[in-house]
Design a protein around this motif. Sequence first.
Motif, PDB file in Angstrom:
ATOM      1  N   LEU A  79     102.677  79.981  58.410  1.00  0.00           N
ATOM      2  CA  LEU A  79     101.235  80.283  57.942  1.00  0.00           C
ATOM      3  C   LEU A  79     101.503  81.293  56.843  1.00  0.00           C
ATOM      4  O   LEU A  79     100.566  81.074  55.714  1.00  0.00           O
ATOM      5  CB  LEU A  79     100.523  80.880  59.045  1.00  0.00           C
ATOM      6  CG  LEU A  79      99.886  79.961  60.267  1.00  0.00           C
ATOM      7  CD1 LEU A  79      99.261  80.609  61.245  1.00  0.00           C
ATOM      8  CD2 LEU A  79      98.965  79.022  59.589  1.00  0.00           C
ATOM      9  N   LYS A  80     102.137  82.294  56.926  1.00  0.00           N
ATOM     10  CA  LYS A  80     102.329  83.377  55.883  1.00  0.00           C
ATOM     11  C   LYS A  80     102.590  82.914  54.549  1.00  0.00           C
ATOM     12  O   LYS A  80     102.199  83.296  53.509  1.00  0.00           O
ATOM     13  CB  LYS A  80     103.153  84.434  56.437  1.00  0.00           C
ATOM     14  CG  LYS A  80     102.901  85.673  55.810  1.00  0.00           C
ATOM     15  CD  LYS A  80     103.356  87.037  56.575  1.00  0.00           C
ATOM     16  CE  LYS A  80     103.340  88.238  55.682  1.00  0.00           C
ATOM     17  NZ  LYS A  80     104.799  88.680  55.494  1.00  0.00           N
ATOM     18  N   ASN A 105     102.277  79.859  53.615  1.00  0.00           N
ATOM     19  CA  ASN A 105     101.391  79.064  52.883  1.00  0.00           C
ATOM     20  C   ASN A 105     100.038  80.104  52.195  1.00  0.00           C
ATOM     21  O   ASN A 105      99.516  79.774  51.408  1.00  0.00           O
ATOM     22  CB  ASN A 105     100.624  78.342  53.691  1.00  0.00           C
ATOM     23  CG  ASN A 105     101.575  77.186  54.387  1.00  0.00           C
ATOM     24  OD1 ASN A 105     102.390  76.590  53.592  1.00  0.00           O
ATOM     25  ND2 ASN A 105     101.193  76.444  55.361  1.00  0.00           N
ATOM     26  N   ARG A 117      93.549  86.382  61.782  1.00  0.00           N
ATOM     27  CA  ARG A 117      92.956  85.891  62.960  1.00  0.00           C
ATOM     28  C   ARG A 117      94.010  84.628  63.401  1.00  0.00           C
ATOM     29  O   ARG A 117      94.305  84.629  64.702  1.00  0.00           O
ATOM     30  CB  ARG A 117      91.639  85.203  62.752  1.00  0.00           C
ATOM     31  CG  ARG A 117      91.100  84.586  63.977  1.00  0.00           C
ATOM     32  CD  ARG A 117      89.593  83.903  63.327  1.00  0.00           C
ATOM     33  NE  ARG A 117      89.863  82.893  62.243  1.00  0.00           N
ATOM     34  CZ  ARG A 117      90.260  81.680  62.479  1.00  0.00           C
ATOM     35  NH1 ARG A 117      90.423  81.217  63.543  1.00  0.00           N
ATOM     36  NH2 ARG A 117      90.371  80.905  61.560  1.00  0.00           N
ATOM     37  N   GLN A 118      94.559  83.785  62.578  1.00  0.00           N
ATOM     38  CA  GLN A 118      95.407  82.596  62.994  1.00  0.00           C
ATOM     39  C   GLN A 118      96.626  83.046  63.666  1.00  0.00           C
ATOM     40  O   GLN A 118      97.208  82.647  64.759  1.00  0.00           O
ATOM     41  CB  GLN A 118      95.646  81.714  61.896  1.00  0.00           C
ATOM     42  CG  GLN A 118      94.432  80.875  61.465  1.00  0.00           C
ATOM     43  CD  GLN A 118      94.589  80.104  60.016  1.00  0.00           C
ATOM     44  OE1 GLN A 118      95.740  80.480  59.473  1.00  0.00           O
ATOM     45  NE2 GLN A 118      93.977  78.968  59.777  1.00  0.00           N
ATOM     46  N   MET A 119      97.311  84.143  63.152  1.00  0.00           N
ATOM     47  CA  MET A 119      98.707  84.722  63.399  1.00  0.00           C
ATOM     48  C   MET A 119      98.457  85.258  64.956  1.00  0.00           C
ATOM     49  O   MET A 119      99.010  85.058  65.880  1.00  0.00           O
ATOM     50  CB  MET A 119      99.431  85.802  62.684  1.00  0.00           C
ATOM     51  CG  MET A 119      99.747  84.952  61.396  1.00  0.00           C
ATOM     52  SD  MET A 119     100.335  85.816  60.183  1.00  0.00           S
ATOM     53  CE  MET A 119     101.502  86.881  60.836  1.00  0.00           C
ATOM     54  N   MET A 120      97.129  85.950  65.136  1.00  0.00           N
ATOM     55  CA  MET A 120      96.945  86.905  66.467  1.00  0.00           C
ATOM     56  C   MET A 120      96.700  85.493  67.524  1.00  0.00           C
ATOM     57  O   MET A 120      97.228  85.623  68.485  1.00  0.00           O
ATOM     58  CB  MET A 120      95.654  87.475  65.974  1.00  0.00           C
ATOM     59  CG  MET A 120      95.609  88.593  67.312  1.00  0.00           C
ATOM     60  SD  MET A 120      96.596  89.589  67.758  1.00  0.00           S
ATOM     61  CE  MET A 120      96.066  91.000  66.684  1.00  0.00           C
ATOM     62  N   ARG A 178     107.648  81.342  64.420  1.00  0.00           N
ATOM     63  CA  ARG A 178     108.034  80.503  63.535  1.00  0.00           C
ATOM     64  C   ARG A 178     106.591  80.022  62.625  1.00  0.00           C
ATOM     65  O   ARG A 178     106.560  79.881  61.473  1.00  0.00           O
ATOM     66  CB  ARG A 178     108.859  79.248  63.954  1.00  0.00           C
ATOM     67  CG  ARG A 178     109.889  79.711  64.569  1.00  0.00           C
ATOM     68  CD  ARG A 178     111.278  78.769  64.023  1.00  0.00           C
ATOM     69  NE  ARG A 178     112.178  79.559  64.238  1.00  0.00           N
ATOM     70  CZ  ARG A 178     113.577  79.188  64.097  1.00  0.00           C
ATOM     71  NH1 ARG A 178     113.852  77.959  63.869  1.00  0.00           N
ATOM     72  NH2 ARG A 178     114.601  79.963  64.295  1.00  0.00           N
ATOM     73  N   LEU A 179     105.764  79.611  63.687  1.00  0.00           N
ATOM     74  CA  LEU A 179     104.523  78.867  62.884  1.00  0.00           C
ATOM     75  C   LEU A 179     103.753  79.983  61.994  1.00  0.00           C
ATOM     76  O   LEU A 179     103.456  79.666  60.980  1.00  0.00           O
ATOM     77  CB  LEU A 179     103.667  78.646  64.312  1.00  0.00           C
ATOM     78  CG  LEU A 179     103.681  77.370  64.738  1.00  0.00           C
ATOM     79  CD1 LEU A 179     102.876  77.246  66.142  1.00  0.00           C
ATOM     80  CD2 LEU A 179     102.799  76.619  63.841  1.00  0.00           C
ATOM     81  N   ASN A 180     103.730  81.427  62.537  1.00  0.00           N
ATOM     82  CA  ASN A 180     103.238  82.212  61.791  1.00  0.00           C
ATOM     83  C   ASN A 180     103.883  82.460  60.579  1.00  0.00           C
ATOM     84  O   ASN A 180     103.261  82.818  59.611  1.00  0.00           O
ATOM     85  CB  ASN A 180     103.169  83.491  62.673  1.00  0.00           C
ATOM     86  CG  ASN A 180     101.978  83.666  63.740  1.00  0.00           C
ATOM     87  OD1 ASN A 180     101.432  82.561  63.862  1.00  0.00           O
ATOM     88  ND2 ASN A 180     102.145  84.548  64.586  1.00  0.00           N
ATOM     89  N   GLN A 181     105.271  82.366  60.655  1.00  0.00           N
ATOM     90  CA  GLN A 181     106.000  82.519  59.346  1.00  0.00           C
ATOM     91  C   GLN A 181     105.479  81.475  58.359  1.00  0.00           C
ATOM     92  O   GLN A 181     105.437  81.826  57.241  1.00  0.00           O
ATOM     93  CB  GLN A 181     107.372  82.283  59.679  1.00  0.00           C
ATOM     94  CG  GLN A 181     108.418  82.414  58.564  1.00  0.00           C
ATOM     95  CD  GLN A 181     108.262  84.012  58.444  1.00  0.00           C
ATOM     96  OE1 GLN A 181     108.275  84.858  59.208  1.00  0.00           O
ATOM     97  NE2 GLN A 181     108.625  84.330  56.946  1.00  0.00           N
ATOM     98  N   ARG A 238      98.071  81.119  43.768  1.00  0.00           N
ATOM     99  CA  ARG A 238      97.424  79.865  43.094  1.00  0.00           C
ATOM    100  C   ARG A 238      95.871  80.583  42.678  1.00  0.00           C
ATOM    101  O   ARG A 238      95.496  79.800  41.904  1.00  0.00           O
ATOM    102  CB  ARG A 238      97.329  78.773  43.709  1.00  0.00           C
ATOM    103  CG  ARG A 238      98.497  78.001  43.809  1.00  0.00           C
ATOM    104  CD  ARG A 238      98.349  76.531  44.150  1.00  0.00           C
ATOM    105  NE  ARG A 238      97.636  76.291  45.436  1.00  0.00           N
ATOM    106  CZ  ARG A 238      98.433  76.179  46.516  1.00  0.00           C
ATOM    107  NH1 ARG A 238      99.718  76.128  46.408  1.00  0.00           N
ATOM    108  NH2 ARG A 238      97.790  75.984  47.756  1.00  0.00           N
ATOM    109  N   ARG A 252      98.972  80.291  48.620  1.00  0.00           N
ATOM    110  CA  ARG A 252      97.414  80.074  48.184  1.00  0.00           C
ATOM    111  C   ARG A 252      97.198  81.333  47.167  1.00  0.00           C
ATOM    112  O   ARG A 252      96.226  81.115  46.358  1.00  0.00           O
ATOM    113  CB  ARG A 252      96.672  80.232  49.393  1.00  0.00           C
ATOM    114  CG  ARG A 252      96.446  78.828  49.886  1.00  0.00           C
ATOM    115  CD  ARG A 252      95.996  78.575  51.130  1.00  0.00           C
ATOM    116  NE  ARG A 252      95.986  77.529  51.809  1.00  0.00           N
ATOM    117  CZ  ARG A 252      95.779  77.254  53.147  1.00  0.00           C
ATOM    118  NH1 ARG A 252      95.263  78.286  53.742  1.00  0.00           N
ATOM    119  NH2 ARG A 252      95.996  75.991  53.462  1.00  0.00           N
TER     120      ARG A 252
END
Lengths: 467, 220
Positions: free
Chosen positions: A123-124, A126, A151-154, A118-121, A133, A130
């Motif tokens: 992140l993605k 966002n 990196r963050q997702m991993m 969910r977190l990764n979702q 934009r 970005r």
Amino acid sequence: MLTLAEQCLERAKSFIGKSTDAPDLLAPVSCSPGQSESHQTVVLPVAISANTVSPPGTPLDTVRKAASPTKISHRRVLSDGSGELSPFLPPQVFQRLQTVKSKDISKKELTPIEQASRLNQKLKANYEARLARLTPDQVYQKTSLTLSLQRQMMENLIIAKARQDALQRKMEERRLRLQEEANRRFAASGAVTAEEQEQRTLYTNVLEYEQDHEWPKLWKANIKENPDNLTLVSHLVSNLLRFQLIFVMCSLFYISDQLLSLCLLSFECLNTASYKDLCLAGIEEAFFTPLWSALVALFRKVNTEREQAFETSMKLYHDASPGDVGVPLKLFPQDPDMQGSYPYESAVQELKLLVKDYCPQKKLECIVRTLRLICACAEEYRCLHEVDSSPRTAAIGADDLLPILSFVALQCQCPQLVSECAALEEFIHEGYLIGEEGYCLTSMQSALAYVESLHTGGAHQSVDMFI
Amino acid sequence: MAAGGTGGNSGKTYSFKVVLLGEGCVGKTSLVLRYCENKFNDKHITTLQASFLTKKLNITGKRVNLAIWDTAGQERFHALGPIYYRDSNGAILVYDITDEDSFQKVKNWVKELRKMLGNDICLCIVGNKIDLDKDRHVSVEEAESYAESVGAKHYHTSAKLNKGIEELFLDLCKRMMDTAQAEERMKGNGASQSASSRRGVQIVDDEPQATPAGGCCSSG
């Protein structure tokens, strides 16, 4: 495959035999924690409608719900080593049922992996925002954003995996500890027989279950405090019986489903909707015909109070007219010169056949036929009232259907319907739940619940119909 | 098999369940009857279709099987409401624009559905009987702002004049497809990766969401 089916059948029979004779402690422990935990959540949907009459505690109301674990984080594989043919339900069953119910998960505790995804979702999302934009001259930033996202997702996933493993280890450690406790309790002199071993495993499961659940403790305290209260004990027994029932049902469900997948796997050409229907019908027929009576006996025990309520209403309303349960006047003939017959008799006769079938699919078809007959009768009666009635088909909405169905259920004079439908709800196959069969069964249950309520407050409730 | 769009990836068929809720006399049944008259030109008509209707649709190249469940409006049948609306992908909550009370009932349903099913269910609030606009007792603004406040969409229909019904169902289907697709994407992303065990803090990206277009990436 036949041998397998035979074995399954034997097994299921022995479960039922066991559970009708005497409820044992096997049930509460053998249900995976997630399942029994949701016993509490299951109560909710029914209890929320305050004036419900059906005992809201019956976990059977929504066993498929029950099978979706509330606290997934507590799920674990039974790790007692004796893998083959243990009486404990394989976790895959719940996983399978769980995927169906995946939308529930959002309201429940997620496993670390699920949390991470969910977190990764997020992140993605966002990241995508970005990117969108970025102005054309900022394009060089894209690579760095992408890399940082990866990196963050991993990282999230790695951490989640570690957490999940830790959780699993913790549960296994606990299990070992409890196993030792069981060994101490049943410290036998000399060799351990298979039976004793089973008892130990059972006790370990009980301990494990008690760690996860409050209610056994509460019951124990309650019984200790009121040693003379015999009804307390019978309540406890009926509670345990409920769990046993869930367990028997899940096993049956699982076995018949396994058979179906086996069927489809070995004969790939059968994997089309209509062949699937045929296979399922065949399996069900072979499977349930010898079992249904025993199964319903169990359901009837658990639903005794509901059946009694139904019977009381039935006696109270035995000569009621359709109008008494809220059927609009235009939908039944008022003149009683129908010579020994009564309104909607054909539907009543059809519904009476339900208890004579032994296969869920056939029973469902019987309910569908009953509802269709109701619609046909209603049309006919309406035409009697309206002189200029152009033959409009099928104008009976649920507002009219349910009162009529309640009348038909009353006339059927068969309290067993309550248990039959409760059982059907558990065995109706997912694919049929959304279809006409599911709709008809749901309507039937709604009507039955209303009939059960008639003898308490239903009499003045039905007045709202005429306002 | 399950509700909520399953099937292969390419030739997929969505399967949606929609419950129809609302007080008696608001015209739920008429809405459904109108809808089947419009689309049901084949002769595959069951006598139950005013209560339970299935429709096969083709929306933007995707196959959709729609099952519409009518419910009884009378209070005394509400005890088993949850078994009607469980697994629903959408709900159509109908009120009569000339009857303030029926609008209140819709609000009650919204509360219950959101509580029991969360945000996964697509809600449509439908003001029926706009042919009787001169007797209107529920203002358009009130209804629309309420719908917005609970994340529902508002529609105006007249079963009598056959207005707005086709649009209502089509729009709902599209929304349910979006929801199902979003859910699938989410599932697809949950693949776990094998890695050495390592502990740490998970990364949450708490970027302020309300950055209007044109603004640069100023982080709070």
